[in-house]
Design an enzyme around this catalytic site. Structure first.
Site, PDB file in Angstrom:
ATOM      1  N   ASP A 107      10.640   9.048 -14.802  1.00  0.00           N
ATOM      2  CA  ASP A 107      10.922  10.472 -14.998  1.00  0.00           C
ATOM      3  C   ASP A 107      12.071  10.632 -15.994  1.00  0.00           C
ATOM      4  OD1 ASP A 107      11.328  13.179 -14.771  1.00  0.00           O
ATOM      5  OD2 ASP A 107      12.438  13.027 -12.869  1.00  0.00           O
ATOM      6  N   ASP A 142      13.118  16.010 -13.077  1.00  0.00           N
ATOM      7  CA  ASP A 142      12.514  16.950 -12.109  1.00  0.00           C
ATOM      8  C   ASP A 142      11.842  16.231 -10.944  1.00  0.00           C
ATOM      9  OD1 ASP A 142      10.291  15.907 -13.306  1.00  0.00           O
ATOM     10  OD2 ASP A 142       9.420  17.823 -13.912  1.00  0.00           O
ATOM     11  N   ASP A 159       6.898  11.373 -16.279  1.00  0.00           N
ATOM     12  CA  ASP A 159       6.403  12.155 -17.416  1.00  0.00           C
ATOM     13  C   ASP A 159       6.148  11.252 -18.630  1.00  0.00           C
ATOM     14  OD1 ASP A 159       9.052  11.709 -18.257  1.00  0.00           O
ATOM     15  OD2 ASP A 159       9.709  13.584 -17.319  1.00  0.00           O
ATOM     16  N   ASP A 196      -8.068   8.515 -18.924  1.00  0.00           N
ATOM     17  CA  ASP A 196      -8.917   8.701 -17.750  1.00  0.00           C
ATOM     18  C   ASP A 196      -9.869   9.853 -18.030  1.00  0.00           C
ATOM     19  OD1 ASP A 196      -9.702   8.488 -14.964  1.00  0.00           O
ATOM     20  OD2 ASP A 196      -7.685   7.706 -14.596  1.00  0.00           O
ATOM     21  N   ASP A 232     -13.841   8.012 -14.308  1.00  0.00           N
ATOM     22  CA  ASP A 232     -13.671   8.253 -12.873  1.00  0.00           C
ATOM     23  C   ASP A 232     -15.019   8.441 -12.168  1.00  0.00           C
ATOM     24  OD1 ASP A 232     -11.553   8.932 -10.865  1.00  0.00           O
ATOM     25  OD2 ASP A 232     -12.705  10.785 -10.721  1.00  0.00           O
ATOM     26  N   GLU A 241     -15.656   3.511 -13.230  1.00  0.00           N
ATOM     27  CA  GLU A 241     -15.317   3.328 -11.809  1.00  0.00           C
ATOM     28  C   GLU A 241     -16.588   3.605 -11.017  1.00  0.00           C
ATOM     29  OE1 GLU A 241     -12.291   4.911  -8.336  1.00  0.00           O
ATOM     30  OE2 GLU A 241     -13.379   6.307  -9.600  1.00  0.00           O
ATOM     31  N   ASP A 274      -5.469   3.849  -5.908  1.00  0.00           N
ATOM     32  CA  ASP A 274      -6.233   4.239  -4.721  1.00  0.00           C
ATOM     33  C   ASP A 274      -6.207   3.183  -3.634  1.00  0.00           C
ATOM     34  OD1 ASP A 274      -7.129   6.610  -5.932  1.00  0.00           O
ATOM     35  OD2 ASP A 274      -8.855   5.593  -6.835  1.00  0.00           O
TER      36      ASP A 274
HETATM   37  C1  GLC Z   1     -11.348   8.270  -8.191  1.00  0.00           C
HETATM   38  C2  GLC Z   1      -9.868   8.257  -8.460  1.00  0.00           C
HETATM   39  C3  GLC Z   1      -9.164   8.849  -7.285  1.00  0.00           C
HETATM   40  C4  GLC Z   1      -9.614  10.279  -7.134  1.00  0.00           C
HETATM   41  C5  GLC Z   1     -11.123  10.371  -7.047  1.00  0.00           C
HETATM   42  C6  GLC Z   1     -11.588  11.763  -7.303  1.00  0.00           C
HETATM   43  O1  GLC Z   1     -11.713   7.464  -7.156  1.00  0.00           O
HETATM   44  O2  GLC Z   1      -9.460   6.966  -8.745  1.00  0.00           O
HETATM   45  O3  GLC Z   1      -7.765   8.774  -7.376  1.00  0.00           O
HETATM   46  O4  GLC Z   1      -9.060  10.837  -5.983  1.00  0.00           O
HETATM   47  O5  GLC Z   1     -11.776   9.582  -8.012  1.00  0.00           O
HETATM   48  O6  GLC Z   1     -11.376  12.103  -8.642  1.00  0.00           O
END
Ligand code: GLC
Length: 568
Positions: A30, A34, A38, A107, A207, A261, A334
């Protein structure tokens, strides 16, 4: 186009030899006090990443978002969440990384948006072309259209009083699923991807990408031990059609790194994503090795054996050997901290963190380091639900209490502290300054109480630290093709304590031996493993420079023997 101008930049498969570092921006550094990490904070640490030796950064979402799921609920794909900075900050970070030959992977969250995204706001008003941007269904307000469950628990449907219909959300109710059957949705997504590529990024981490296609007519799922409905939306009917279209429309530059993912994907499914006849992804994040002990539900995790762990990982190693490529990770934002999940975060924290790093850097595939892993950060303690921030954990507690499965937080605390996602999200530990040097303000989530001993500053000063060992591992993998491309063969699959394997690439050979126990163990090298010419390349304890037929490994001892490099 990327401004990285290294020799490797011309090689479209640069990512096979790369090591990727994952940054969770909210918790990394940070700069403005705050309490929330960032982009400027990250920029201040690019030299740290450079010294570590990583080749690419995967940046978790930094887009405009109400933060219901820490940025995985995007309300504007083309702007930066104000707490993280703005596009100028983002550009400065990109340049700072590229100047150091570090690529940037963003992402891509396109299974769903935030409820606050303009598309959803217009869709709920049935506003022209946006009417079918999401998955809406009729039904009485007390009867969801089907029995699908959300990945975060509870029904996957919420009734919208404004439109007087249900909308689907495979995650939180603030994360409505986009309707990928609608070509206009796909056009909008591709346009947005084009826009990010034109900013000079080097790829996307996608994702839950294998959830974007839902079965036609959304049939009920088969209720079982786990989440209901997944057979109708994991690897759905049109998934590869959509990914091929995406590849043809926006991902034609084949030097881009694309990582899907893909929860619930098995090796054969994975080939359809990453194989030569697949839909074009560079690699997937598979989940089998982090879910094999879930016993129906993640909150039941914990009862696992090394033999099972080896079996799952080896299946992926050999399964994608001839066609495809692995990603290798043991934790991320996660998952719990790997040293707490697969190692010993007490007496053998240092040794087991090094051992797990040895595993990820010597398996076949691209290693992903999650921030803090390289200093051996551990799971945290959450004394009260007020210390938790993660929507998934909070939903789980609420539902368990509502269903009277448990009487109080104490009854679920062990599960939360073992697998809860907040374990990975406590601030990065930079020093023993207040709040681990992460912020001069009040951190958005508590620091792990061990930051006075586990931190970057200390690790830098200590030659024997996990951090120094990671640098050596990265350097070693960089130098040795056998660790990148060598064939993998598991030794002693049933051995309860030792994970051992060979890597072979022509004349180059490697032997990796890892003791996953806190007790010493005698390791007898199988007779068919050729030991001649092998020399110690890296180890987390004093070890003889050449291997003998059998040797004793100390607690969490890791050794890598390689044939010496042939200099031409
Ligand atoms: C993926 C992300 C996770 C998120 C989920 C919904 O699994 O890694 O952090 O909560 O998707 O977007």
């Amino acid at each position: 186009m990327s401004s990285v101008e290294t020799k490797e930049a011309t090689d479209s498969q640069w990512w096979k030899e790369a090591v990727v570092y994952q940054i969770y921006p909210k918790s990394f550094n940070d700069a403005d006090g705050d309490g929330v990490g960032d982009l400027r904070g990250i920029e201040r640490r690019v030299d740290y990443l450079d010294e570590l030796g990583v080749d690419a950064v995967w940046l978790c979402p930094v887009y405009e978002s109400p933060q219901a799921d820490n940025g995985y609920d995007i309300s504007d794909y083309r702007s930066i969440h104000p707490a993280y900075g703005d596009m100028d900050d983002w550009r400065r970070l990109l340049d700072a990384l590229h100047e150091r030959d570090i690529r940037l992977v963003m992402d891509l969250v396109v299974n769903h948006t935030s409820k606050e995204h303009e598309w959803f706001q217009r869709s709920r008003r049935r506003d022209g072309e946006y009417e079918d941007y999401y998955i809406w269904r009729d039904g009485s307000p007390d009867e969801p259209p089907n029995n699908w469950e959300s990945c975060f628990g509870g029904p996957a449907w919420t009734y919208d009083d404004e439109r007087e219909q249900w909308y689907l959300h495979l995650f939180d109710e603030n994360q409505p699923d986009l309707n990928w059957r609608n070509p206009a949705v796909r056009d909008s997504v591709y346009e947005m991807m084009e826009w990010w590529l034109s900013q000079g990024i080097d790829g996307f981490r996608m994702d839950v990408i294998n959830l974007i296609s839902k079965a036609e007519d959304l049939p009920d799922g088969e209720p079982g031990a786990g989440q209901t409905g997944t057979e109708h939306f994991f690897n759905g009917p049109n998934i590869h059609e959509y990914l091929r279209e995406m590849r043809d429309r926006v991902l034609s530059d084949d030097s881009l790194l694309t990582i899907g993912e893909t929860p619930g994907v098995g090796v054969d499914d994975a080939k359809e994503y990453v194989g030569s006849d697949g839909s074009g992804l560079s690699m997937v994040f598979q989940f089998e090795h982090v879910t094999f002990d879930h016993d129906g539900h993640k909150w039941n995790a914990g009862n696992w054996s090394l033999a099972e762990f080896k079996e799952v990982l080896s299946k992926w190693q050999t399964g994608l050997e001839d066609d495809g490529w692995n990603s290798v990770y043991l934790n991320n934002h996660d998952q719990p901290r790997m040293v707490s999940r697969f190692g010993d975060d007490g007496d053998y924290r240092r040794e087991s963190a090094k051992l797990l790093g040895t595993l990820t850097h010597t398996l076949q595939g691209t290693p992903f380091i999650y921030q803090g892993e390289e200093i051996g950060m551990t799971n945290a303690s959450f004394a009260s639900p007020d210390d938790l921030r993660d929507v998934e954990s909070l939903n789980f507690i609420e539902e368990s209490l509502e269903r009277s499965d448990v009487q109080s937080y104490e009854d679920v605390r062990d599960a939360i502290e073992y697998v809860g996602r907040d374990n990975a999200r406590t601030p990065m530990q930079w020093s023993d300054d207040p709040n681990a040097g992460f912020t001069e303000g009040e951190p958005w989530i508590q620091c792990n109480s061990n930051y006075e001993t586990v931190n970057v500053e200390r690790a830098r000063a200590d030659e024997d630290s996990v951090l120094h060992y990671y640098r050596d591992l990265i350097e070693l993998r960089d130098e040795r093709d056998v660790l990148v491309y060598g064939e993998f063969e598991l030794l002693l699959p049933d051995h309860p304590a030792v994970f051992a394997y060979t890597r072979t690439l022509g004349d180059e050979r490697g032997l990796v031996v890892l003791n996953f126990e806190s007790e010493p163990v005698e390791f007898v090298v199988p007779a068919d493993v050729a030991l001649d010419g092998l020399e110690l390349a890296i180890a987390n304890a004093d070890a003889p420079t050449v291997p003998s037929d059998s040797f004793e490994l100390g607690p969490y001892e890791a050794r890598v023997y390689l044939t010496p490099t042939q200099h031409t």
